[in-house]
Scaffold this motif. Structure first.
Motif, mmCIF file in Angstrom:
data_model
loop_
_atom_site.group_PDB
_atom_site.id
_atom_site.type_symbol
_atom_site.label_atom_id
_atom_site.label_comp_id
_atom_site.label_asym_id
_atom_site.label_seq_id
_atom_site.Cartn_x
_atom_site.Cartn_y
_atom_site.Cartn_z
ATOM 1 N N LEU A 199 0.480 5.054 -5.458
ATOM 2 C CA LEU A 199 1.300 6.389 -3.850
ATOM 3 C C LEU A 199 2.000 6.205 -2.919
ATOM 4 O O LEU A 199 3.180 6.924 -2.792
ATOM 5 N N LEU A 200 2.378 5.022 -2.948
ATOM 6 C CA LEU A 200 3.059 4.128 -1.799
ATOM 7 C C LEU A 200 4.722 4.476 -2.768
ATOM 8 O O LEU A 200 5.700 4.729 -1.756
ATOM 9 N N TYR A 201 4.610 3.624 -3.954
ATOM 10 C CA TYR A 201 6.056 3.960 -4.155
ATOM 11 C C TYR A 201 6.726 5.158 -4.528
ATOM 12 O O TYR A 201 8.089 5.351 -4.769
ATOM 13 N N PHE A 202 5.256 6.415 -5.004
ATOM 14 C CA PHE A 202 6.091 7.552 -5.181
ATOM 15 C C PHE A 202 6.571 8.018 -3.531
ATOM 16 O O PHE A 202 6.885 9.507 -4.689
ATOM 17 N N THR A 203 6.087 7.940 -3.125
ATOM 18 C CA THR A 203 6.241 8.972 -1.804
ATOM 19 C C THR A 203 7.215 8.539 -1.319
ATOM 20 O O THR A 203 7.450 9.173 -0.549
ATOM 21 N N GLY A 204 7.604 7.130 -1.457
ATOM 22 C CA GLY A 204 9.075 7.017 -0.772
ATOM 23 C C GLY A 204 8.992 7.221 0.784
ATOM 24 O O GLY A 204 8.398 6.766 1.239
ATOM 25 N N SER A 205 10.127 7.730 1.567
ATOM 26 C CA SER A 205 11.259 7.776 1.083
ATOM 27 C C SER A 205 11.735 6.501 0.334
ATOM 28 O O SER A 205 11.491 4.888 0.112
ATOM 29 N N LYS A 206 12.939 6.602 -0.117
ATOM 30 C CA LYS A 206 13.276 5.329 -0.395
ATOM 31 C C LYS A 206 13.950 4.263 -0.201
ATOM 32 O O LYS A 206 13.821 3.430 0.160
ATOM 33 N N ALA A 207 14.273 4.875 1.474
ATOM 34 C CA ALA A 207 15.053 3.950 2.424
ATOM 35 C C ALA A 207 13.692 2.996 2.773
ATOM 36 O O ALA A 207 13.377 1.642 2.653
ATOM 37 N N HIS A 208 12.850 4.122 2.757
ATOM 38 C CA HIS A 208 11.257 3.048 3.477
ATOM 39 C C HIS A 208 11.126 1.908 2.612
ATOM 40 O O HIS A 208 10.374 0.638 3.105
ATOM 41 N N ASN A 209 10.686 2.214 0.970
ATOM 42 C CA ASN A 209 10.309 1.726 0.094
ATOM 43 C C ASN A 209 11.534 0.043 0.190
ATOM 44 O O ASN A 209 11.066 -0.616 -0.048
ATOM 45 N N VAL A 210 13.080 0.126 0.304
ATOM 46 C CA VAL A 210 13.524 -0.628 0.376
ATOM 47 C C VAL A 210 13.040 -1.276 1.250
ATOM 48 O O VAL A 210 13.071 -2.460 1.298
ATOM 49 N N ARG A 211 12.636 -1.191 2.484
ATOM 50 C CA ARG A 211 11.843 -2.391 3.649
ATOM 51 C C ARG A 211 11.451 -2.755 3.569
ATOM 52 O O ARG A 211 11.055 -3.920 3.670
ATOM 53 N N LEU A 212 10.431 -2.564 2.867
ATOM 54 C CA LEU A 212 9.150 -3.086 2.609
ATOM 55 C C LEU A 212 8.953 -3.592 1.328
ATOM 56 O O LEU A 212 8.625 -5.371 0.915
ATOM 57 N N ARG A 213 10.166 -3.520 0.257
ATOM 58 C CA ARG A 213 10.882 -4.718 -0.121
ATOM 59 C C ARG A 213 10.958 -5.556 -0.379
ATOM 60 O O ARG A 213 10.667 -6.900 -1.022
ATOM 61 N N GLU A 214 11.642 -5.627 1.119
ATOM 62 C CA GLU A 214 12.463 -6.311 1.622
ATOM 63 C C GLU A 214 11.167 -6.830 2.164
ATOM 64 O O GLU A 214 11.092 -9.170 1.683
ATOM 65 N N LEU A 215 10.597 -6.542 2.899
ATOM 66 C CA LEU A 215 8.949 -7.679 3.647
ATOM 67 C C LEU A 215 8.054 -8.188 2.493
ATOM 68 O O LEU A 215 7.734 -9.034 2.885
ATOM 69 N N ALA A 216 8.161 -7.459 1.309
ATOM 70 C CA ALA A 216 7.584 -8.361 0.593
ATOM 71 C C ALA A 216 8.101 -9.196 0.181
ATOM 72 O O ALA A 216 7.701 -10.757 -0.617
ATOM 73 N N LEU A 217 9.335 -9.702 -0.180
ATOM 74 C CA LEU A 217 9.893 -10.887 -1.072
ATOM 75 C C LEU A 217 9.854 -12.373 0.701
ATOM 76 O O LEU A 217 10.368 -13.096 -0.003
ATOM 77 N N LYS A 218 10.252 -11.883 1.400
ATOM 78 C CA LYS A 218 9.968 -12.594 2.391
ATOM 79 C C LYS A 218 8.353 -13.484 1.874
ATOM 80 O O LYS A 218 8.683 -14.291 3.198
ATOM 81 N N GLN A 219 7.720 -12.872 1.738
ATOM 82 C CA GLN A 219 6.298 -13.091 1.267
ATOM 83 C C GLN A 219 6.398 -13.778 0.000
ATOM 84 O O GLN A 219 5.465 -14.542 -0.588
ATOM 85 N N GLY A 220 7.600 -13.927 -0.725
ATOM 86 C CA GLY A 220 7.459 -14.258 -1.673
ATOM 87 C C GLY A 220 6.946 -13.255 -3.052
ATOM 88 O O GLY A 220 5.795 -13.854 -4.374
ATOM 89 N N LEU A 221 6.808 -11.948 -2.651
ATOM 90 C CA LEU A 221 6.346 -10.629 -3.211
ATOM 91 C C LEU A 221 7.442 -9.718 -3.589
ATOM 92 O O LEU A 221 7.870 -9.354 -3.333
ATOM 93 N N SER A 222 6.984 -9.785 -5.052
ATOM 94 C CA SER A 222 7.871 -8.730 -5.633
ATOM 95 C C SER A 222 6.821 -6.829 -5.597
ATOM 96 O O SER A 222 5.981 -7.485 -6.212
ATOM 97 N N LEU A 223 7.329 -6.075 -5.065
ATOM 98 C CA LEU A 223 6.492 -5.045 -5.117
ATOM 99 C C LEU A 223 6.785 -3.900 -5.568
ATOM 100 O O LEU A 223 8.480 -3.434 -5.471
ATOM 101 N N ASN A 224 6.006 -3.237 -6.924
ATOM 102 C CA ASN A 224 6.840 -2.062 -7.133
ATOM 103 C C ASN A 224 5.843 -1.340 -7.878
ATOM 104 O O ASN A 224 4.059 -1.140 -6.879
ATOM 105 N N GLU A 225 5.226 -0.192 -8.475
ATOM 106 C CA GLU A 225 4.514 0.987 -8.436
ATOM 107 C C GLU A 225 3.818 0.336 -9.169
ATOM 108 O O GLU A 225 2.280 0.682 -8.928
ATOM 109 N N TYR A 226 3.537 -0.666 -10.010
ATOM 110 C CA TYR A 226 1.790 -1.522 -10.777
ATOM 111 C C TYR A 226 0.933 -2.033 -9.586
ATOM 112 O O TYR A 226 0.463 -2.962 -9.898
#
Ligand code: ZN
Ligand code: ZN
Length: 581
Positions: A255-282
């Motif tokens: 739900l998070l991934y496909f709700t977007g926006s793209k720009a919001h999701n890019v920011r979330l992925r950055e936060l995930a990476l800081k914790q050593g996590l990669s984030l996608n729809e799965y």
């Protein structure tokens, strides 16, 4: 250059950078800048002259310098240089469904394709299937995409048209056994005023029967893709709909991934990476080989990132991530906080029901009070009320108030014309008899900015005018907004205590989100009204609430979330505000 031309140049640069393979943040920065200029309530030349370009959200010094160069010289060196590497016409390929930036570059580098015509020729000649990672199937899909584009264009359609279609399809699919969750995602869930396509999401263990049902829905014109977890169709009205089905334990990230926006999701992925996590729809995948983290809800996904839940309507990377990180997310207005509707019509003008019928319907929907606001005399096509008829209506309202008892109150109002010459349609002594006075533009919407703006200012400076309805008069996709100096209007509304409407009709959504947000910054009070002409239109309220949320509006600033006594006290202040000036 004007706003549209500057925005277009930036949007093209964003696509050219994406095709060249630049860092996604760089392309996004140009895309955001393009949107900000497009949505700007003022002439970009004026903003530049005042030295305030960097006040525009998303415009830093670098982009401000580029805008200045465009405005003074009429072109941009950076764009010209980029165009030598990536032909600007190549950007047109991205409009074809199935062609992303990487594919566009491949087509350019291998076949020398630089525009849509050349793409169509190459596809018809069977040249695309020879390329790496392509085949006859992808080639056919691209041909289909070109045909769709020619047939339907790639315009965005109003949210009000997409929403009921999405709900209809979802309701059919929700009835299939094994479906545990359903949602409309994408920009429709974020309540953007227009959408490009519809994203439907379903949680279920077995996707196959759902995909079968989806591709054979009666609304479907053609099927452009059918896979184990994703299918895509085009509806008879040209709208593309994608359906994705995943197991319920991955619902949150889906739900998070496909709700977007793209720009919001890019920011979330950055936060995930800081914790050593990669984030996608799965889900979240730890880089160190720890097991995958699945999120069944969006709340869990945000929690994993150390963030509070962020409402879909805020997910635009317009400051919500920073606010969430610092615990300063606004407590935006929710539909259950709305206790009144201050703009509606009855059969006295162009509505369908009587005063008592509208009031009864509003009460049944939980309203504590309403304003009946029929059109004024000069709006002939809507059977506007003469002074005499307006006074007759007052008696009907008194009777209806008696019939409905002390727990409900009907305010007698009007939606009064601001005439083409700026005069108000009723004299002051008539307005003084009313409980709630709306002033609106319906005619001569194409006047020059200064003239149209002055008409609204005239109304704002009248002591009896309580609210300006649907300020720009636009009908999304049909009629452009009046050219208004919205900054001056909102400042005048703030000074005088005049309420600005967020009209909930999805064809209007006026004030739009960015102006609602500016209204909040300036301390303007807003009202979210349905402008209902029949009882079923009360159901449009959620579009207005969504728009107000996108404007970060909170209940303290939304007058129809107030108890009646508070509103009446506010209305009494306006004449005093005017004399104080
Ligand atoms: Zn109106
Ligand atoms: Zn109206």
């Amino acid at each position: 250059m004007n706003n549209r031309e500057v925005a277009h140049t930036f949007a093209t640069i964003a696509d050219m950078l994406a095709i060249r393979g630049d860092n996604i943040h760089r392309a996004l920065a140009y895309r955001r800048a393009a949107e900000a200029i497009q949505d700007l309530g003022q002439d970009v030349n004026q903003v530049a002259a005042a030295g305030k370009l960097t006040d525009i959200p998303g415009i830093g010094q670098t982009l401000a310098d580029k805008i200045k160069e465009m405005l003074t010289t009429g072109h941009l060196t950076f764009y010209d240089k980029l165009a030598q590497e990536i032909p600007p016409s190549l950007v047109g390929l991205l409009r074809v469904d199935g062609i992303g930036p990487k594919r566009a570059r491949q087509l350019y580098e291998t076949l020398g394709i630089t525009n849509l015509d050349e793409l169509a020729q190459a596809a018809q000649a069977g040249k695309l299937r020879e390329l790496p990672k392509m085949g006859a199937k992808s080639e056919a899909k691209i041909l289909q995409g070109i045909a769709d584009l020619e047939k339907h264009g790639d315009e965005r359609i109003p949210l009000g048209e997409a929403w009921p279609l999405a709900q209809e399809m979802l309701a059919t699919l929700a009835a299939i056994s094994g479906v545990t969750q359903t949602a409309v995602a994408g920009s429709a869930r974020r309540m953007r005023e227009t959408v490009h396509d519809i994203d439907l999401l379903i949680a279920a263990a077995d996707a196959a029967p759902i995909m079968d049902a989806f591709v054979s829905l009666p609304q479907v014109e053609s099927v452009s893709g059918r896979g184990p977890t994703k299918s895509s169709v085009t509806l008879v009205n040209g709208l593309q709909v994608d359906l994705r089905v995943l197991p319920a334990d991955r619902w949150g990230t889906l739900l998070l991934y496909f709700t977007g926006s793209k720009a919001h999701n890019v920011r979330l992925r950055e936060l995930a990476l800081k914790q050593g996590l990669s984030l996608n729809e799965y889900g979240f995948t730890p880089a160190d080989g720890r097991p995958e983290i699945l999120c069944a809800t969006e709340e869990e996904a945000y929690q994993t990132l150390g963030l509070p839940y962020i409402l879909p309507t805020l997910r635009e990377d317009r400051g919500e991530i920073e606010a969430a990180l610092s615990g300063a997310l606004p407590d935006v207005i929710r539909i259950e906080q709305i206790v009144s509707d201050l703009h509606m019509h009855t059969a006295w003008s162009d509505g369908k029901l009587s005063v008592l019928e509208m009031a009864t319907a509003a009460k049944a929907r939980g309203c504590q009070y309403i304003a009946i606001t029929d059109h004024s005399a000069s709006l002939g096509i809507a059977h506007g009320l003469s002074v005499e008829r307006l006074r007759q209506q007052a008696e009907k309202i008194r009777q209806a108030n008696e019939a409905l008892g002390p727990d409900f109150r009907i305010l007698h109002g009007t939606e009064m014309e601001i005439k083409a010459d700026g005069a108000l349609d009723y004299p002051d002594e008539v307005l003084a008899e009313l409980d709630f006075v709306i002033a609106s533009l319906h005619v001569s919407l194409k006047q020059p900015r200064e003239q149209a703006t002055q008409r609204i200012l005239n109304a704002i400076h009248n002591p009896h005018v309580d609210m300006i309805a649907h300020p720009t008069g636009r009908l999304i996709g049909e009629r452009p907004p009046a050219d208004l100096d919205m900054e001056t209007i909102l400042q005048a509304a703030a000074e005088t205590g005049t309420i600005m409407e967020v009209n909930a009709n999805p064809h209007r959504l006026d004030l739009k989100d960015i102006y609602a947000r500016r209204a909040m910054e300036l301390g303007v009070k807003i009202a979210i009204n349905t402008d209902a002409h029949n009882a079923d239109q009360f159901d449009l309220l959620h579009f207005g609430v969504g728009t107000a949320q996108r404007g970060w509006a909170t209940a303290v600033n939304v007058v129809n979330a107030w108890p009646l006594a508070q509103l009446l006290a506010w209305l009494q202040e306006k004449p005093k505000n005017l004399t104080r000036r």
